[in-house]
Write a protein that holds these residues in place. Structure first.
Motif, PDB file in Angstrom:
ATOM      1  N   ALA A  65       0.838  -1.197   0.000  1.00  0.00           N
ATOM      2  CA  ALA A  65       0.000   0.000   0.000  1.00  0.00           C
ATOM      3  C   ALA A  65       0.883   1.262   0.000  1.00  0.00           C
ATOM      4  CB  ALA A  65      -0.918   0.013   1.215  1.00  0.00           C
ATOM      5  N   GLU A  66       0.375   2.341  -0.582  1.00  0.00           N
ATOM      6  CA  GLU A  66       1.127   3.591  -0.610  1.00  0.00           C
ATOM      7  C   GLU A  66       1.324   4.141   0.803  1.00  0.00           C
ATOM      8  OE1 GLU A  66      -0.035   6.704  -3.295  1.00  0.00           O
ATOM      9  OE2 GLU A  66      -0.927   5.285  -4.706  1.00  0.00           O
ATOM     10  N   PHE A  67       2.558   4.501   1.115  1.00  0.00           N
ATOM     11  CA  PHE A  67       2.794   5.185   2.383  1.00  0.00           C
ATOM     12  C   PHE A  67       3.357   6.582   2.163  1.00  0.00           C
ATOM     13  CE2 PHE A  67       7.079   3.309   1.862  1.00  0.00           C
ATOM     14  CZ  PHE A  67       7.897   4.380   2.194  1.00  0.00           C
ATOM     15  N   GLY A  68       3.713   6.921   0.916  1.00  0.00           N
ATOM     16  CA  GLY A  68       4.242   8.250   0.678  1.00  0.00           C
ATOM     17  C   GLY A  68       4.632   8.469  -0.772  1.00  0.00           C
ATOM     18  N   PHE A  69       5.236   9.639  -0.993  1.00  0.00           N
ATOM     19  CA  PHE A  69       5.627  10.065  -2.339  1.00  0.00           C
ATOM     20  C   PHE A  69       6.807  11.023  -2.181  1.00  0.00           C
ATOM     21  CE2 PHE A  69       5.418  12.181  -6.393  1.00  0.00           C
ATOM     22  CZ  PHE A  69       4.755  11.315  -7.258  1.00  0.00           C
ATOM     23  N   ILE A  70       7.804  10.916  -3.063  1.00  0.00           N
ATOM     24  CA  ILE A  70       8.913  11.871  -3.073  1.00  0.00           C
ATOM     25  C   ILE A  70       8.947  12.530  -4.447  1.00  0.00           C
ATOM     26  CG2 ILE A  70      11.345  12.283  -2.642  1.00  0.00           C
ATOM     27  CD1 ILE A  70      11.540   9.680  -1.196  1.00  0.00           C
ATOM     28  N   LYS A  71       8.916  13.856  -4.465  1.00  0.00           N
ATOM     29  CA  LYS A  71       8.850  14.569  -5.742  1.00  0.00           C
ATOM     30  C   LYS A  71      10.242  14.774  -6.346  1.00  0.00           C
ATOM     31  CE  LYS A  71       4.521  16.976  -4.858  1.00  0.00           C
ATOM     32  NZ  LYS A  71       3.799  18.269  -4.874  1.00  0.00           N
ATOM     33  N   PHE A  72      10.366  14.402  -7.624  1.00  0.00           N
ATOM     34  CA  PHE A  72      11.535  14.698  -8.451  1.00  0.00           C
ATOM     35  C   PHE A  72      12.816  13.996  -8.027  1.00  0.00           C
ATOM     36  CE2 PHE A  72       8.680  18.388  -8.872  1.00  0.00           C
ATOM     37  CZ  PHE A  72       8.318  18.182 -10.197  1.00  0.00           C
ATOM     38  N   GLY A  73      12.722  12.704  -7.802  1.00  0.00           N
ATOM     39  CA  GLY A  73      13.905  11.873  -7.648  1.00  0.00           C
ATOM     40  C   GLY A  73      14.486  11.830  -6.253  1.00  0.00           C
ATOM     41  N   SER A  74      14.995  10.700  -5.838  1.00  0.00           N
ATOM     42  CA  SER A  74      15.673  10.549  -4.551  1.00  0.00           C
ATOM     43  C   SER A  74      15.919   9.076  -4.278  1.00  0.00           C
ATOM     44  CB  SER A  74      14.885  11.184  -3.417  1.00  0.00           C
ATOM     45  OG  SER A  74      15.739  11.357  -2.319  1.00  0.00           O
TER      46      SER A  74
END
Length: 217
Positions: free
Chosen positions: A178-187
């Protein structure tokens, strides 16, 4: 293929920017080459945002004894190291680097209870910098299975990734995949597993969040 909710603001800003620059070019009757430059630039920017915030539908197969990959990307670290924030002992670290062209949704590697959560403000060193895991903006999340086994995973911002988003807090129940988060533009995302965990990937492997089995407990 869906568009992720985290991209709505970015898409709106890009569309507004494209509308303004094209309106200015037309208002001042710019020559054909300049107009086409702005048309192509607008198309490129909009397509870039659409592909970056894409949210593919994935069927998740849950298995209690497996560690699912938390993100799309490439395996860049597999090593024993000292985890000094929560466990304060040696753990097996597996790190996934996400480039700007990867899907940037983060998924829970196991099912269990969030036993620890902390957000750390910090720097924005490049994701492969040796000190990025300790100095960069990041979150630390620990999930405990019913059998008591705990897995720590860490979202780490990079030079381009300037916003980390998370959807869980301490005490929440999470499902594997399940989704727990999101990081924008690479990492990158780091996992810290018990010593002796069987790792099913090697450095350089390309992995898929919620689909690739990283390790087996």
């Amino acid at each position: 293929m869906k568009f992720h909710k985290e991209g709505y603001t970015s898409l709106a800003l890009v569309i507004l920017f494209c509308f303004i620059v094209n309106a200015i070019a037309n208002y001042y009757d710019a020559n054909t080459y300049i107009k086409w430059f702005f048309y192509l630039l607008s198309a490129f920017l909009i397509l870039t945002i659409l592909q970056f915030f894409r949210s593919p539908t994935r069927k998740i197969t849950q298995e209690a004894n497996t560690i699912l990959c938390p993100a799309d990307g490439k395996v860049v670290v597999i090593e024993e190291t000292e985890e000094n924030e929560y466990f304060k002992d040696r753990r097996l670290q597996v790190s996934i680097f996400m480039s700007p062209v990867n899907v940037h949704i983060n998924r829970s590697p196991i099912t269990g209870l969030v036993s620890f959560f902390k957000y750390h403000p910090g720097k924005f060193l490049v994701a492969w910098h040796p000190k990025s895991s300790s100095d960069n903006e990041r979150t630390t999340i620990v999930v405990k299975q019913e059998n008591g086994v705990e897995v720590l995973f860490r979202q780490i911002a990079g030079a381009l990734a300037r916003r980390i988003v998370w959807y869980v807090n301490e005490g929440d129940q999470v499902e594997q995949g399940a989704e727990f988060g999101f990081i924008k533009f690479g990492s990158r995302v780091d996992l810290f597993l018990p010593i002796g965990t069987q790792v099913d990937v090697k450095i350089g492997d390309k992995v898929v969040g919620g689909k690739t089995t990283l390790a087996r407990l």
